[in-house]
Design a protein around this motif. Structure first.
Motif, PDB file in Angstrom:
ATOM      1  N   ASP A 107      58.555 -13.206 -33.786  1.00  0.00           N
ATOM      2  CA  ASP A 107      57.306 -13.912 -33.512  1.00  0.00           C
ATOM      3  C   ASP A 107      56.999 -13.975 -32.026  1.00  0.00           C
ATOM      4  OD1 ASP A 107      56.587 -14.896 -36.255  1.00  0.00           O
ATOM      5  OD2 ASP A 107      58.584 -15.783 -36.078  1.00  0.00           O
ATOM      6  N   PHE A 108      58.049 -13.985 -31.204  1.00  0.00           N
ATOM      7  CA  PHE A 108      57.847 -13.970 -29.759  1.00  0.00           C
ATOM      8  C   PHE A 108      59.117 -13.474 -29.075  1.00  0.00           C
ATOM      9  CE2 PHE A 108      59.616 -18.121 -30.640  1.00  0.00           C
ATOM     10  CZ  PHE A 108      60.418 -18.437 -29.555  1.00  0.00           C
ATOM     11  N   VAL A 109      58.962 -13.090 -27.818  1.00  0.00           N
ATOM     12  CA  VAL A 109      60.086 -12.618 -27.014  1.00  0.00           C
ATOM     13  C   VAL A 109      60.216 -13.502 -25.783  1.00  0.00           C
ATOM     14  CG1 VAL A 109      60.844 -10.794 -25.422  1.00  0.00           C
ATOM     15  CG2 VAL A 109      60.088 -10.195 -27.728  1.00  0.00           C
ATOM     16  N   LEU A 110      61.422 -14.017 -25.558  1.00  0.00           N
ATOM     17  CA  LEU A 110      61.751 -14.735 -24.325  1.00  0.00           C
ATOM     18  C   LEU A 110      63.009 -14.085 -23.789  1.00  0.00           C
ATOM     19  CD1 LEU A 110      61.054 -18.563 -24.628  1.00  0.00           C
ATOM     20  CD2 LEU A 110      60.986 -17.223 -22.533  1.00  0.00           C
ATOM     21  N   ALA A 111      62.855 -13.335 -22.694  1.00  0.00           N
ATOM     22  CA  ALA A 111      63.988 -12.559 -22.197  1.00  0.00           C
ATOM     23  C   ALA A 111      63.821 -12.217 -20.716  1.00  0.00           C
ATOM     24  CB  ALA A 111      64.136 -11.269 -23.013  1.00  0.00           C
ATOM     25  N   GLY A 112      63.261 -13.156 -19.960  1.00  0.00           N
ATOM     26  CA  GLY A 112      63.020 -12.863 -18.553  1.00  0.00           C
ATOM     27  C   GLY A 112      62.103 -11.665 -18.382  1.00  0.00           C
ATOM     28  N   MET A 113      61.152 -11.494 -19.287  1.00  0.00           N
ATOM     29  CA  MET A 113      60.302 -10.295 -19.304  1.00  0.00           C
ATOM     30  C   MET A 113      59.075 -10.466 -18.411  1.00  0.00           C
ATOM     31  SD  MET A 113      58.594  -8.321 -22.574  1.00  0.00           S
ATOM     32  CE  MET A 113      60.151  -7.570 -23.100  1.00  0.00           C
TER      33      MET A 113
ATOM     34  N   LYS B 195      51.623  -2.035 -18.399  1.00  0.00           N
ATOM     35  CA  LYS B 195      52.038  -1.175 -19.508  1.00  0.00           C
ATOM     36  C   LYS B 195      52.376  -2.003 -20.737  1.00  0.00           C
ATOM     37  CE  LYS B 195      55.425   2.379 -20.772  1.00  0.00           C
ATOM     38  NZ  LYS B 195      56.590   3.192 -20.297  1.00  0.00           N
ATOM     39  N   ARG B 196      53.099  -3.100 -20.554  1.00  0.00           N
ATOM     40  CA  ARG B 196      53.468  -3.947 -21.687  1.00  0.00           C
ATOM     41  C   ARG B 196      52.260  -4.666 -22.271  1.00  0.00           C
ATOM     42  NH1 ARG B 196      58.662  -6.117 -18.405  1.00  0.00           N
ATOM     43  NH2 ARG B 196      60.134  -4.482 -18.985  1.00  0.00           N
ATOM     44  N   LYS B 197      51.298  -5.013 -21.416  1.00  0.00           N
ATOM     45  CA  LYS B 197      50.106  -5.723 -21.879  1.00  0.00           C
ATOM     46  C   LYS B 197      49.279  -4.885 -22.846  1.00  0.00           C
ATOM     47  CE  LYS B 197      49.500  -8.743 -17.854  1.00  0.00           C
ATOM     48  NZ  LYS B 197      48.642  -9.030 -16.678  1.00  0.00           N
ATOM     49  N   LYS B 198      49.469  -3.588 -22.833  1.00  0.00           N
ATOM     50  CA  LYS B 198      48.752  -2.721 -23.762  1.00  0.00           C
ATOM     51  C   LYS B 198      49.281  -2.884 -25.194  1.00  0.00           C
ATOM     52  CE  LYS B 198      47.765   0.826 -20.277  1.00  0.00           C
ATOM     53  NZ  LYS B 198      48.024   2.231 -19.857  1.00  0.00           N
ATOM     54  N   ASN B 199      50.505  -3.376 -25.315  1.00  0.00           N
ATOM     55  CA  ASN B 199      51.160  -3.475 -26.625  1.00  0.00           C
ATOM     56  C   ASN B 199      51.353  -4.898 -27.125  1.00  0.00           C
ATOM     57  OD1 ASN B 199      51.961  -0.561 -27.187  1.00  0.00           O
ATOM     58  ND2 ASN B 199      52.830  -0.834 -25.149  1.00  0.00           N
TER      59      ASN B 199
ATOM     60  N   ILE C 293      52.896 -17.239 -16.569  1.00  0.00           N
ATOM     61  CA  ILE C 293      54.217 -17.090 -15.937  1.00  0.00           C
ATOM     62  C   ILE C 293      54.957 -18.427 -15.996  1.00  0.00           C
ATOM     63  CG2 ILE C 293      55.437 -16.656 -13.763  1.00  0.00           C
ATOM     64  CD1 ILE C 293      54.241 -14.144 -14.909  1.00  0.00           C
ATOM     65  N   TYR C 294      56.234 -18.387 -16.406  1.00  0.00           N
ATOM     66  CA  TYR C 294      57.023 -19.629 -16.425  1.00  0.00           C
ATOM     67  C   TYR C 294      58.126 -19.633 -15.368  1.00  0.00           C
ATOM     68  CZ  TYR C 294      60.527 -16.995 -19.173  1.00  0.00           C
ATOM     69  OH  TYR C 294      61.467 -16.080 -19.589  1.00  0.00           O
ATOM     70  N   TYR C 295      58.423 -18.480 -14.782  1.00  0.00           N
ATOM     71  CA  TYR C 295      59.449 -18.417 -13.731  1.00  0.00           C
ATOM     72  C   TYR C 295      59.210 -17.174 -12.878  1.00  0.00           C
ATOM     73  CZ  TYR C 295      63.968 -18.458 -11.373  1.00  0.00           C
ATOM     74  OH  TYR C 295      64.946 -18.496 -10.418  1.00  0.00           O
ATOM     75  N   THR C 296      59.364 -17.323 -11.568  1.00  0.00           N
ATOM     76  CA  THR C 296      59.154 -16.201 -10.655  1.00  0.00           C
ATOM     77  C   THR C 296      60.436 -15.897  -9.898  1.00  0.00           C
ATOM     78  OG1 THR C 296      56.823 -16.791 -10.376  1.00  0.00           O
ATOM     79  CG2 THR C 296      57.791 -15.340  -8.728  1.00  0.00           C
ATOM     80  N   ALA C 297      60.779 -14.644  -9.840  1.00  0.00           N
ATOM     81  CA  ALA C 297      62.008 -14.221  -9.161  1.00  0.00           C
ATOM     82  C   ALA C 297      61.747 -12.937  -8.382  1.00  0.00           C
ATOM     83  CB  ALA C 297      63.116 -14.000 -10.183  1.00  0.00           C
ATOM     84  N   SER C 298      62.803 -12.358  -7.819  1.00  0.00           N
ATOM     85  CA  SER C 298      62.695 -11.083  -7.105  1.00  0.00           C
ATOM     86  C   SER C 298      63.891 -10.218  -7.476  1.00  0.00           C
ATOM     87  CB  SER C 298      62.638 -11.321  -5.596  1.00  0.00           C
ATOM     88  OG  SER C 298      63.793 -12.022  -5.161  1.00  0.00           O
ATOM     89  N   HIS C 299      64.049  -9.085  -6.814  1.00  0.00           N
ATOM     90  CA  HIS C 299      65.106  -8.142  -7.150  1.00  0.00           C
ATOM     91  C   HIS C 299      66.186  -8.093  -6.070  1.00  0.00           C
ATOM     92  CE1 HIS C 299      62.239  -6.740 -10.085  1.00  0.00           C
ATOM     93  NE2 HIS C 299      61.387  -6.378  -9.136  1.00  0.00           N
TER      94      HIS C 299
ATOM     95  N   GLU D 250      54.070  -9.882 -10.218  1.00  0.00           N
ATOM     96  CA  GLU D 250      54.648  -8.796 -10.998  1.00  0.00           C
ATOM     97  C   GLU D 250      56.059  -9.127 -11.442  1.00  0.00           C
ATOM     98  OE1 GLU D 250      56.201  -4.236 -10.290  1.00  0.00           O
ATOM     99  OE2 GLU D 250      54.582  -5.001  -9.034  1.00  0.00           O
ATOM    100  N   ALA D 251      56.806  -9.840 -10.592  1.00  0.00           N
ATOM    101  CA  ALA D 251      58.205 -10.130 -10.884  1.00  0.00           C
ATOM    102  C   ALA D 251      58.389 -11.380 -11.731  1.00  0.00           C
ATOM    103  CB  ALA D 251      58.977 -10.288  -9.581  1.00  0.00           C
ATOM    104  N   GLY D 252      57.288 -12.087 -12.023  1.00  0.00           N
ATOM    105  CA  GLY D 252      57.392 -13.308 -12.803  1.00  0.00           C
ATOM    106  C   GLY D 252      57.753 -13.034 -14.254  1.00  0.00           C
ATOM    107  N   SER D 253      58.301 -14.057 -14.916  1.00  0.00           N
ATOM    108  CA  SER D 253      58.681 -13.947 -16.328  1.00  0.00           C
ATOM    109  C   SER D 253      57.666 -14.691 -17.200  1.00  0.00           C
ATOM    110  CB  SER D 253      60.069 -14.543 -16.552  1.00  0.00           C
ATOM    111  OG  SER D 253      61.035 -13.830 -15.814  1.00  0.00           O
ATOM    112  N   ALA D 254      57.345 -14.097 -18.346  1.00  0.00           N
ATOM    113  CA  ALA D 254      56.398 -14.705 -19.282  1.00  0.00           C
ATOM    114  C   ALA D 254      56.896 -14.494 -20.709  1.00  0.00           C
ATOM    115  CB  ALA D 254      55.003 -14.107 -19.102  1.00  0.00           C
ATOM    116  N   ILE D 255      56.320 -15.247 -21.642  1.00  0.00           N
ATOM    117  CA  ILE D 255      56.663 -15.130 -23.062  1.00  0.00           C
ATOM    118  C   ILE D 255      55.756 -14.076 -23.682  1.00  0.00           C
ATOM    119  CG2 ILE D 255      57.005 -16.385 -25.227  1.00  0.00           C
ATOM    120  CD1 ILE D 255      56.799 -18.993 -23.506  1.00  0.00           C
TER     121      ILE D 255
END
Length: 260
Positions: free
Chosen positions: A98-104, A109-113, A119-125, A218-223
């Motif tokens: 039903d949903f994905v929560l995985a630091g995604m 590209k993903r928004k097309k699918n 955004i619930y959390y923002t990080a960097s690399h 871009e680096a933020g995480s969302a559900i």
């Protein structure tokens, strides 16, 4: 007559069993008075989602706590389903989650699918390598073999780096695989989300890392949700409330150990 009744009863029982088995793999089923939402994740990403070695088989972490908190407010229970990161989007498209929560990160590209929450959390690399590797800047990666998690935003980051500095890119299904390949020398470096990378650096004293500047959005995480899911708006409303009343910050402090 008795034999006929036995045959009929047996057929009814078999139909019932088949019907019960057929509901096991579909998402969004009821448990008592509550609906159960299937959350797909890749439990190799501490502190977002992981299994504590030697303690329990339960998947725990920041994302799991966030999912349970949001679902509870909406009258749902959550069943966590572990899989490779590269298969998470497909699990939504196929109806297995039903949903994905995985630091995604919500890339174009993903928004097309799939659809995404706010955004619930923002990080960097971070670029991770052995301390004696001599890798301290992006330029030091020239000609090196760099590992990334398959299907992750770090794959795109590696492609960007490759346009500046020629590198050989290899992917692996799970983050621990990248760490093991680094330690064994099969990879020269790896690109990992900073919060996750820091957790491994605390345990693996032979490794170190340096940050890469990035676009915070871009680096933020969302559900992630299936396209046109009515859950997206519902989760967003509760997520906004958690941001405003401090509940989200409490979870961040719990799992990341300080103000973010």
């Amino acid at each position: 007559m008795k034999k006929a009744l036995v045959i009929v009863a047996t057929m009814i029982m078999m139909v019932g069993l088949l019907a019960a088995c057929g509901t096991g793999e579909k998402a969004n089923k009821k448990s008592g008075d509550k609906k159960v939402l299937v959350m797909a994740t890749s439990a190799d990403y501490p502190p977002f989602e992981y299994v504590e070695t030697g303690k329990s088989d339960d998947i725990i972490g920041f994302d799991v706590d966030l999912a349970n908190a949001l679902a509870k407010k909406l009258g749902y229970e959550v069943k966590v389903k572990d899989m490779d990161f590269s298969g998470l989007v497909q699990s939504l498209k196929s109806g297995q989650a039903d949903f994905v929560l995985a630091g995604m990160s919500p890339t174009e590209k993903r928004k097309k699918n799939v659809d995404f929450s706010d955004i619930y959390y923002t990080a960097s690399h971070l670029i991770i390598s052995k301390k004696d590797s001599g890798i301290e800047t992006l330029e030091d990666l020239k000609g090196k073999t760099v590992g990334v998690q398959l299907g992750s935003i770090q794959e795109g980051k590696a492609d960007e780096i490759n346009k500046q500095v020629p590198i050989k890119i290899e992917n692996r299904d799970r983050i621990p695989d990248l760490i093991q390949e680094l330690k064994s020398g099969r990879l020269d470096a790896a690109i990992i989300e900073d919060t996750v990378a820091k957790g491994f650096l605390e345990k693996e004293q032979e490794l170190n890392g340096f940050a890469i500047s990035d676009d915070p959005d871009e680096a933020g995480s969302a559900i992630a949700f299936p396209k046109n899911s009515d859950l997206t708006e519902k989760f967003n409303k509760e997520l906004k409330k958690m941001k405003e009343n401090g509940e989200l910050q409490e979870l961040i402090v719990k799992w990341f150990g300080g103000e973010q």
